[in-house]
Design a protein around this motif. Sequence first.
Motif, mmCIF file in Angstrom:
data_model
loop_
_atom_site.group_PDB
_atom_site.id
_atom_site.type_symbol
_atom_site.label_atom_id
_atom_site.label_comp_id
_atom_site.label_asym_id
_atom_site.label_seq_id
_atom_site.Cartn_x
_atom_site.Cartn_y
_atom_site.Cartn_z
ATOM 1 N N THR A 192 -24.212 -59.978 -21.282
ATOM 2 C CA THR A 192 -23.086 -60.079 -20.353
ATOM 3 C C THR A 192 -23.565 -60.101 -18.909
ATOM 4 O O THR A 192 -23.031 -60.841 -18.074
ATOM 5 C CB THR A 192 -22.115 -58.906 -20.569
ATOM 6 N N GLN A 246 -24.724 -63.514 -18.038
ATOM 7 C CA GLN A 246 -23.591 -64.430 -17.971
ATOM 8 C C GLN A 246 -22.874 -64.339 -16.626
ATOM 9 O O GLN A 246 -22.426 -65.352 -16.075
ATOM 10 C CB GLN A 246 -22.608 -64.136 -19.109
ATOM 11 N N GLN A 270 -31.427 -65.112 -23.826
ATOM 12 C CA GLN A 270 -30.195 -64.753 -23.127
ATOM 13 C C GLN A 270 -30.125 -65.413 -21.754
ATOM 14 O O GLN A 270 -29.054 -65.826 -21.311
ATOM 15 C CB GLN A 270 -30.089 -63.239 -23.008
ATOM 16 N N ALA A 306 -27.301 -68.386 -20.467
ATOM 17 C CA ALA A 306 -26.509 -68.280 -19.241
ATOM 18 C C ALA A 306 -26.796 -69.429 -18.273
ATOM 19 O O ALA A 306 -26.273 -69.429 -17.158
ATOM 20 C CB ALA A 306 -26.794 -66.943 -18.560
#
Length: 393
Positions: free
Chosen positions: A105, A108, A130, A134
């Motif tokens: 998160t 992101q 990850q 993003a």
Amino acid sequence: MELAQRVQSLTPSSTLAITAKAKALRQQGHDVIALGAGEPDFNTPEYILDAAKESMDRGMTKYTPSGGIPELRKAITEKLKRDQQLTYDEDQVVVTTGAKHALFTLFQVLLNPGDEVVIPAPYWVSYPEQVKLAGGKPVFVKAREENDFKITREQLEQAVTSKTKAVIINSPSNPTGMMYSREELSEIGEVAKEKDILIVSDEIYEKLIYTEDPHVSIAQLSEDLYNRTILINGVSKSHSMTGWRIGYAVGNRDIIKAMTSMASHSTSNPTSIAQYGALAAYTNGEEEVEKMRNAFSERLDAFYDKLIDLPGISCVKPKGAFYLFPNVKEAASNCGFSNVDEFVKALLEEEKVALVPGSGFGAEENVRLSYATSMENLNEAAERIKKFIQKHQ
């Protein structure tokens, strides 16, 4: 149907792949010793189980605030004050569905297409994936084995560009078990300040340390570093709660607010019952945590000595986590294998010992071994690896 480009570039998790292979062999009736697991082999402490059961009995089975129940966010701020002397308000905390989801998160809400994130290698397998999901670009900096797999100030300076948004620091580290000192963190912090970049400090293994040197969070070192650090942690490793999926991020209010908003549209909230279990973990004594840490320390000392006695294998002794990250290039070559991945594959097939190849962590000469298993398994694994090497030499 063609899949989205963002997932087509992903590299499968090497740790999950080896675990799945070991499980499949077990189901076929083979006696497999799996040293690939990234989780404690202890059950969650009884007082945490009791708290979760009690929460269900009290009807705490509904939606919670997206950022976590207030009681848990408060307990997290108290834990950080108690352990790291760091002062945060509750609106600087977001509780997530595991520390992995906190990182996901964070990237992101932080990264725009083309933004760069400096990642020291060896690295945890999910960091680069990850960042790519993003829209960012992982920039790898090779941490040298002779420097205990830690990057230097000079290396970070050379890696930072005008597109750099953040650097990831994982201490103690997965996969190496190494830990940055206060002085080393201070030098990295100076670069972050000079270049005006954020620091993502993954401290998930901070309770599992086997040295007199204390764990230091880079956010402790100055007001500037406090303000530019997003601290990631959780109860998975410290309290043997991997399946409960409770982690958190702490730091800049605007970033935490954005992460909370994003969570409201993805997971809604972390599991209510698990949150009450985590609350118990942080509001009770840590006797069970210390018992587990002591057991890991004993296993490390015993298994490390057996490992470095094996021909063609060298290993820097780790200071934390529950992994060994030996260099097995010489052993693989002496046994006639073209690379370490082939060595690992043959070891699993022939002697039923599952290791994780270092290629998945950005270190092709190494393997990761987890000592989060019984001493009996570790002793047997050492004998099987020795037998395997002797047979192929």
